[in-house]
Design an enzyme around this catalytic site. Structure first.
Site, mmCIF file in Angstrom:
data_model
loop_
_atom_site.group_PDB
_atom_site.id
_atom_site.type_symbol
_atom_site.label_atom_id
_atom_site.label_comp_id
_atom_site.label_asym_id
_atom_site.label_seq_id
_atom_site.Cartn_x
_atom_site.Cartn_y
_atom_site.Cartn_z
ATOM 1 N N GLU A 43 20.864 63.401 28.990
ATOM 2 C CA GLU A 43 21.003 62.053 29.517
ATOM 3 C C GLU A 43 22.450 61.581 29.583
ATOM 4 O O GLU A 43 22.856 60.989 30.578
ATOM 5 C CB GLU A 43 20.188 61.138 28.590
ATOM 6 C CG GLU A 43 20.095 59.714 29.011
ATOM 7 C CD GLU A 43 19.245 58.916 28.032
ATOM 8 O OE1 GLU A 43 18.942 59.407 26.912
ATOM 9 O OE2 GLU A 43 18.891 57.783 28.386
ATOM 10 N N LYS A 69 18.527 50.829 31.662
ATOM 11 C CA LYS A 69 17.919 50.699 30.341
ATOM 12 C C LYS A 69 16.445 50.349 30.404
ATOM 13 O O LYS A 69 15.638 50.865 29.662
ATOM 14 C CB LYS A 69 18.676 49.624 29.572
ATOM 15 C CG LYS A 69 18.181 49.390 28.157
ATOM 16 C CD LYS A 69 18.739 50.423 27.234
ATOM 17 C CE LYS A 69 18.235 50.285 25.811
ATOM 18 N NZ LYS A 69 18.249 51.585 25.127
HETATM 19 C C1 F6R Z 1 16.293 57.629 26.606
HETATM 20 C C2 F6R Z 1 15.631 56.344 26.779
HETATM 21 C C3 F6R Z 1 14.430 56.285 27.643
HETATM 22 C C4 F6R Z 1 13.452 55.211 27.131
HETATM 23 C C5 F6R Z 1 12.292 55.036 28.104
HETATM 24 C C6 F6R Z 1 11.279 54.028 27.599
HETATM 25 O O1 F6R Z 1 17.371 57.533 25.732
HETATM 26 O O2 F6R Z 1 16.067 55.352 26.270
HETATM 27 O O3 F6R Z 1 13.804 57.529 27.734
HETATM 28 O O4 F6R Z 1 12.987 55.592 25.874
HETATM 29 O O5 F6R Z 1 12.778 54.622 29.345
HETATM 30 O O6 F6R Z 1 11.856 52.766 27.437
HETATM 31 P P1 F6R Z 1 11.200 51.666 26.525
HETATM 32 O O7 F6R Z 1 11.254 52.157 25.115
HETATM 33 O O8 F6R Z 1 12.018 50.442 26.743
HETATM 34 O O9 F6R Z 1 9.777 51.502 26.981
#
Ligand code: F6R
Length: 619
Positions: free
Chosen positions: A498, A614
């Site tokens: 990533e 994010k």
């Molecule tokens: C990788 C990362 C993503 C999130 C994914 C889910 O470092 O951050 O793989 O884990 O997009 O996001 P959430 O936890 O906000 O549902």
């Protein structure tokens, strides 16, 4: 469905900000966008009303490009909107950047979400004489508002939304009425910030923290009218809503870099503290205090199956959660990627507990999976970081993971607290069965984990930097482990890919000889996790197979296994001792640092890796 629409134009996750009050709007909007840039950084734009005239600036690229474009020309108005964009399809460009305007340039609108039927609307509007200057779906919304505008902006917005299909958080201003912002929420987050005689609008809490911690979270179908003196929220039926003002307990410091070169490094170093914050209350007595799950515990006998559903890093935490919960409860646990869950017709029903895991609480696939589970009458629980997020509000039982604002796109502290939360959950639901040790002893070790995370951070920084110096030169890397270590390996590989753009794959070490060994060549870096005593010998055999073919092995193990592992690897990283079930909580630290330093050596934009955002609020 979204994809077909997106082929034509763009689509965004994006961040929205708004301000109305006595101060100059521009610095507030820019500061807010800075805090939301993690949501997308393909372009940014602002619109303010100055002397009853809309002033707009938009720029492709990161916020800095907009800042440079604005230069010294700071507009004076004290009502305005801002936007930062993440595009999945269609080129980022000035023309596609928000805010968008109507034909006469009187209205400015920002949007986060997808208008699925934008092509139909656009065709109709074009026939009616509207002309468009971007490829975006958003632009149809501002033209719809223009079409319905008869002197009352709220009414026009309300009418426009009746034509829209999809998800959207919107905010609009009208240069002829500089005393008003109208905002609307449908399936995309939108929060009002309540200041002293001033009001704010944002897609996420960090943008509000410099100004206020008093917020109102809009629900789907709600419209907000912000004026200089007051605000009101109108419900889907046109009735005035009596909304509760919530106090957010995050502080501004948590959302800043605090002298670290990147948010990611800062967030890695915050882990001991945020874990203390999570564990403090549940572990302050003799047992585990976790009222959040009382209702689930009462119905435990009725639970035949547990599903854990999440995306990306949160999904990886779920793999570890599965191992812990199965051991602790004896109930079968399935882990699903949220993007797959609904489409495989899972056998979920009244006797299922569905645990969704999400840092942001807004991930579209995870939310859709949750709603699917609710439709099937399953009991639902959320392990969520962002208080007030959609998922946090829609689950039956909420366990906040209390990691504080996570700004770097690559998740670190939220992942660690997800793991810690799964440990609490498993220990609470199943007690001592989890590792054959007495519960008191396990709790004693769990209480020590934050201090051990701290210790691990101190001792890892130097050797992991050395390891990264080797890895940075390679285009490929492997991560291998067994059991809990395999789940951890998946996360280690994702983190490296990533942010450093090195292609990395994780394999269950026993699977190597079924194909993957063919990829092992002289010098290729392989990170081997050896934190589980019962699997140590098997792992050592697998490592020998790798080294015999030229692989360069970085081992990660606990202090107490070091003498058995040392001669078997090329480079050894040792974490403090802990019971094996807690070992992933420490083993994750060198993996996070390894990706961080590798990316740093390669001069990658660590906090904002290319093509990512994010909060993934589109499917
Ligand atoms: C990788 C990362 C993503 C999130 C994914 C889910 O470092 O951050 O793989 O884990 O997009 O996001 P959430 O936890 O906000 O549902």
């Amino acid at each position: 469905m979204a994809k077909a629409v997106l082929m034509e134009g763009e689509k965004l996750m994006c961040g929205i900000v708004g301000y109305i009050g006595p101060k100059g709007a521009v610095p507030i909007l820019l500061e807010g966008l800075k805090k939301l840039e993690y949501r997308g950084y393909d372009s940014a734009g602002i619109a303010v009303i100055e002397d009853q005239k809309l002033k707009l600036r938009k720029a492709e690229g990161k916020l800095k490009a907009l800042d440079d474009k604005l230069g010294l020309e700071k507009f004076q108005g004290n009502v305005g909107l801002g936007h930062t964009r993440w595009a999945t399809h269609g080129r980022p460009s000035d023309a596609n950047a928000h805010p968008h305007q109507d034909c006469e340039g009187k209205l400015a609108l920002v949007h986060n979400g997808i208008i699925e039927n934008f092509q139909d609307i656009k065709r109709t509007l074009e026939k009616e004489g509207h002309s468009f200057s971007s490829e975006t779906d958003t632009e149809v919304v501002v033209h719809l508002v223009e079409k319905f505008f008869e002197g009352n902006l709220s009414e026009a917005v309300k009418k426009a939304t009746t034509e829209l299909e999809g998800s959207y958080a919107l905010a609009v201003i009208n240069q002829e009425n500089p005393d008003q912002i109208v905002a609307y929420r449908q399936d995309s987050p939108l929060i009002l910030g309540i200041g002293e005689d001033e009001f704010y609008l944002a897609s996420d809490i960090p943008a509000l923290l410099p100004y206020t911690r008093r917020v109102i979270i809009l629900e789907d179908g709600e419209m907000a009218e912000l004026n200089r003196e007051n605000f009101r929220v109108i419900g889907p039926g046109g009735n005035l809503q009596n909304k509760e003002i919530e106090e957010i307990d995050w502080d501004l410091e948590m959302a800043e870099k605090k002298g670290f070169p990147h948010y990611m490094l800062k967030e890695i170093h915050e882990q001991p503290d945020v874990m203390r914050q999570l564990l403090e209350k549940p572990l302050r007595g003799n047992g585990i205090e976790l009222q959040e799950i009382d209702a689930i515990l009462k119905e435990k006998e009725k639970i035949e199956k547990i599903f854990i559903v999440a995306c990306g890093t949160a999904y990886h935490s779920g793999l570890i959660g599965k191992a812990l919960l199965e051991k602790a409860t004896g109930i079968p646990v399935e882990v699903d990627m949220a993007s797959e869950f609904r489409y495989r017709s899972p056998l979920v029903g009244e006797d299922s507990l569905v645990i969704v895991v999400s840092q942001s609480g807004e991930t579209a696939d995870t939310l859709a999976a949750l709603r699917h589970a609710r439709d099937k009458r399953a009991k639902t629980m959320g392990l969520v970081n962002v208080q007030g997020s959609t998922i946090a509000r829609e689950v039956d039982q909420l366990l906040l993971i209390k990691a504080g604002p996570e700004i770097a796109v690559a998740s670190t502290k939220a992942y660690l607290n997800m793991l810690a939360a799964f440990n609490l959950l498993a220990l609470k639901m199943g007690g001592s069965d989890i590792a054959g040790d007495g519960i008191d002893q396990l709790l004693h070790f769990l209480r020590e984990i934050p201090a051990q995370v701290e210790k691990t951070l101190h001792r890892m920084e130097k050797p992991v930097r050395e390891a990264a110096r080797y890895i940075k030169n390679w285009d490929n890397a492997f991560f291998v482990g067994r059991g809990l270590d395999f789940s951890l390996a998946l996360e280690g590989a994702l983190k490296l890919k990533e942010i450093s753009y090195i292609h990395a794959e994780a394999y269950a070490a026993g699977e190597l000889k079924h194909g993957t060994l063919a990829l092992i060549e002289e010098g290729i870096p392989v990170v081997a996790l050896l934190t589980q005593e019962s699997l140590l010998e098997k792992m050592i055999s697998n490592i020998q197979e790798i080294r015999a073919r030229g692989g360069y092995v970085f081992g990660i193990t606990q202090d107490r296994f070091a003498s058995r592992v040392e001669a078997e690897v090329d480079f050894l990283l040792k974490t403090p001792n802990t019971p094996d079930i807690f070992a992933p909580l420490l083993g994750t630290i060198p993996l996070q640092l390894l990706s961080y330093f590798s990316a740093d050596f390669r001069n990658c934009p660590i906090d904002q890796p290319r093509n990512l955002a994010k909060s993934v609020t589109v499917e």
